[in-house]
Motif scaffolding. Sequence first.
Motif, PDB file in Angstrom:
ATOM      1  N   ALA A 143       0.832  -1.209   0.000  1.00  0.00           N
ATOM      2  CA  ALA A 143       0.000   0.000   0.000  1.00  0.00           C
ATOM      3  C   ALA A 143       0.860   1.251   0.000  1.00  0.00           C
ATOM      4  O   ALA A 143       0.536   2.245  -0.667  1.00  0.00           O
ATOM      5  N   ALA A 147       0.982   4.201  -3.042  1.00  0.00           N
ATOM      6  CA  ALA A 147       0.871   5.653  -2.873  1.00  0.00           C
ATOM      7  C   ALA A 147       2.015   6.377  -3.587  1.00  0.00           C
ATOM      8  O   ALA A 147       1.806   7.418  -4.222  1.00  0.00           O
ATOM      9  N   VAL A 185      -8.474   2.014  -3.095  1.00  0.00           N
ATOM     10  CA  VAL A 185      -8.663   2.856  -1.907  1.00  0.00           C
ATOM     11  C   VAL A 185     -10.146   2.938  -1.553  1.00  0.00           C
ATOM     12  O   VAL A 185     -10.529   2.846  -0.372  1.00  0.00           O
ATOM     13  N   GLN A 188     -11.173  -0.223   0.121  1.00  0.00           N
ATOM     14  CA  GLN A 188     -10.686  -0.293   1.496  1.00  0.00           C
ATOM     15  C   GLN A 188     -11.532   0.584   2.427  1.00  0.00           C
ATOM     16  O   GLN A 188     -11.842   0.188   3.556  1.00  0.00           O
ATOM     17  N   LEU A 209      -4.893   1.533   4.716  1.00  0.00           N
ATOM     18  CA  LEU A 209      -5.160   2.956   4.499  1.00  0.00           C
ATOM     19  C   LEU A 209      -4.116   3.826   5.192  1.00  0.00           C
ATOM     20  O   LEU A 209      -3.700   4.863   4.659  1.00  0.00           O
ATOM     21  N   PHE A 212      -0.997   3.727   3.102  1.00  0.00           N
ATOM     22  CA  PHE A 212      -1.195   4.507   1.881  1.00  0.00           C
ATOM     23  C   PHE A 212      -1.090   6.004   2.199  1.00  0.00           C
ATOM     24  O   PHE A 212      -0.480   6.769   1.440  1.00  0.00           O
TER      25      PHE A 212
END
Length: 405
Positions: A143, A147, A185, A188, A209, A212
């Motif tokens: 993750a 990003a 995203v 999630q 999350l 990220f």
Amino acid sequence: MWLVLPVGLVPNLKPSGLPRMVAILTGGIVAAMVGQWIWIERQGTSPEALAGWFALWGYDPMSPKGWQPLTALFVHTDFQHALVNLTGLWLFGWWAERALGWQKFAVTAMLAHIIALLLQQRAWRLQGLGDLPPLVGASSLVAFAMAICFWRFPHAGVRFRWVRRWQGWSEEFCIPVRWLIGLWVAWQLGATLQQWLTDTLPTPTIAHLTSFLLGTCAAFAWGLQRIAQREKWQAEAKSKEQEGRLKEAAKLWRRLTESEPLNPSLWLSLARTLLKANQIAAARQALQKALTLGHWDEAAVQEARLLLAVASVTLLPKELLFSLAEQMERSRADADALLLFQHLAEVAQFSRAPQALLKVAALYWRLKDKERARQTLHRFWLRYGNTPWRQEAALLAAQLLGRGE
């Protein structure tokens, strides 16, 4: 029957060299999965056997070890879990490591992974879960890499091929990587909301999350979005230049030089575009700026070659062209410097024409064309033998003879 298969990336490039961090993680994950298979085969396939394997790596719900977040990267619940994370590592981690460098990527990704796991455990405790699910796998690190790719490579895409087997028909289409990451995203976020509102099986969405978000913070801290924006402007400038829209291309190159004023290749690109647009005075100023920036890398040398290929380059001041030739010589672009010095040596009324001719002789020696070097020195003595430049010619001849040549 129809199939949708991924067939490549857009642009069709891959980072140079193998990624160190990703390669180390891959080796650890593969070794851990082999060990897990052997352990399960010996202990018997059961939840207790899998829990015992997790406990070996530091995960014990009753007394978790402090180093468990590190070992969690290598342990996975099953083969499918490991395969998905390995795919994510090579799809996103390779590019993220290229963007940050393996050292920055290793440090920041590991910090994000540890913080994400700690926050996930805290969130599960707030939910009142008695038996915490096993927090294992490299998904939080993936993750983080997603990003980095989201902000550093916004124009990347995945090419898919849509195949209808019974008709023998296929067609390719591209989906931007940003769309795929955005869908992930959103998924999630939806899964997190569902877990808090219902009693569904908990999954580590908070860790994903969080990692990220930390990857986004790292991308902005290192200015990756600005690099991506500059690459976009550069691609647009080259496209407009090819289309003959030189004024628009020059505006983009000027914007790039303002955002990165110490990059000589950008100033050379601006000078080339201005030359094509017959803006000689502005091109002279851009070239002067490039020459003041000292050492040139290979990209700058290549831009200088493109500049020299423009027909109107001869309209620039001869002193400036002489400085450009000297810079090309210092950058070991001997063939290009030789051509430019040859041109300047034949320019009438140019005060440094004798020096340019001596440069031609020296470059011929460096390029191991000794016969032409002797001919050039002979031509110099015929033209300028009675001028003050003869002292420099004698010094050059002595230097060359001093090498045993």
